[in-house]
Design an enzyme around this catalytic site. Structure first.
Site, mmCIF file in Angstrom:
data_model
loop_
_atom_site.group_PDB
_atom_site.id
_atom_site.type_symbol
_atom_site.label_atom_id
_atom_site.label_comp_id
_atom_site.label_asym_id
_atom_site.label_seq_id
_atom_site.Cartn_x
_atom_site.Cartn_y
_atom_site.Cartn_z
ATOM 1 N N CYS B 8 0.852 -1.193 0.000
ATOM 2 C CA CYS B 8 0.000 0.000 0.000
ATOM 3 C C CYS B 8 0.883 1.236 0.000
ATOM 4 O O CYS B 8 2.102 1.146 -0.080
ATOM 5 C CB CYS B 8 -0.985 0.011 1.168
ATOM 6 S SG CYS B 8 -0.288 0.565 2.724
ATOM 7 N N GLY B 9 0.278 2.396 0.112
ATOM 8 C CA GLY B 9 1.024 3.635 -0.012
ATOM 9 C C GLY B 9 2.012 3.874 1.114
ATOM 10 O O GLY B 9 3.127 4.330 0.896
#
Lengths: 144, 88
Positions: B8-9
């Protein structure tokens, strides 16, 4: 201490855009003394810089930042919007629920995310959150 | 053992949910694998057999040596199962 309290739930608020919605959900955590206002700024910054990946399921966004960005106590807030908002996600837009999360460290993060997953990942429980008029029903779901 | 990255980010919240659900699906499938959750920039410098992430972040990882599969709903065990089947 419960993961979610009555004071960190808000139903049917109007938000003008994604950033406004993230701020509203974050402000619930600030008011409950769970995070500082810097944490809310960091959540917004992450959304702007990294993008709408925080919309992890249809209609659900979970904005968050790092523990060192200003978490005082582990907790979550839940904001239900009166009108869904576009976050720019290819398949999960529009967003109706914003669940802002704050963990003081990795292990509290893990426990919290398990709890969130068990509630928001459950269709019947999610339905209750989307429909109920009682905040306490929602707090109750996160208690078990 | 295969190595799977949930990406994810930030490598904090979202990827951790994805990792938990990937582990559950692998368990159901009876597959043993090493699952790690990382942020997208760390992932680009890591080697792995499979990367699981969102469509948006998959674009950032284009050209990675690993196979990449896209999951849209991180809570949907059925979708994760379909993404992983035949790849693990």
């Amino acid at each position: 201490m419960d993961l979610l309290q009555l004071e960190t739930v808000e139903l049917d608020r109007v938000a003008k855009d994604a950033i406004d919605a993230i701020r509203l959900a974050g402000d619930l955590l600030v008011q409950a003394n769970k995070v500082t206002s810097e944490y809310v700024d960091a959540m917004v910054k992450n959304y702007i810089e990294i993008g709408p990946y925080i919309v992890i399921a249809p209609n659900i966004a979970i904005p968050h930042a790092r523990p060192e960005n200003g978490v005082q106590e582990t907790g979550i807030s839940l904001l239900r919007l009166s009108d869904p908002i576009e976050f720019g996600h290819e398949s999960n837009d529009p967003v109706k629920l914003i669940c802002a999360i704050a963990g003081t460290d990795q292990s509290s993060h893990l426990e919290m995310l398990k709890g969130i997953s068990q509630v928001l990942g459950n269709k019947a429980k999610l339905e209750t959150i989307l429909k109920t008029n009682e905040k306490k029903d929602i707090v109750e779901l996160f208690r078990s | 053992m295969k190595k799977i990255l949930a990406v994810c980010g930030l490598g904090q919240g979202t990827s951790l949910i994805l990792r938990m659900n990937i582990e559950q699906v692998l368990n159901d499938l009876g597959v043993n694998a090493d699952v790690e959750h990382v942020d997208v920039s760390s992932a680009s410098g890591m080697s792995s057999d499979l990367i699981v992430t969102s469509a948006e972040l998959a674009k950032t990882l284009e050209g990675h040596q690993s196979d990449i599969v896209i999951v849209n709903n991180y809570f949907d065990l059925e979708e994760i199962k379909q993404a992983l089947q035949n790849r693990v």
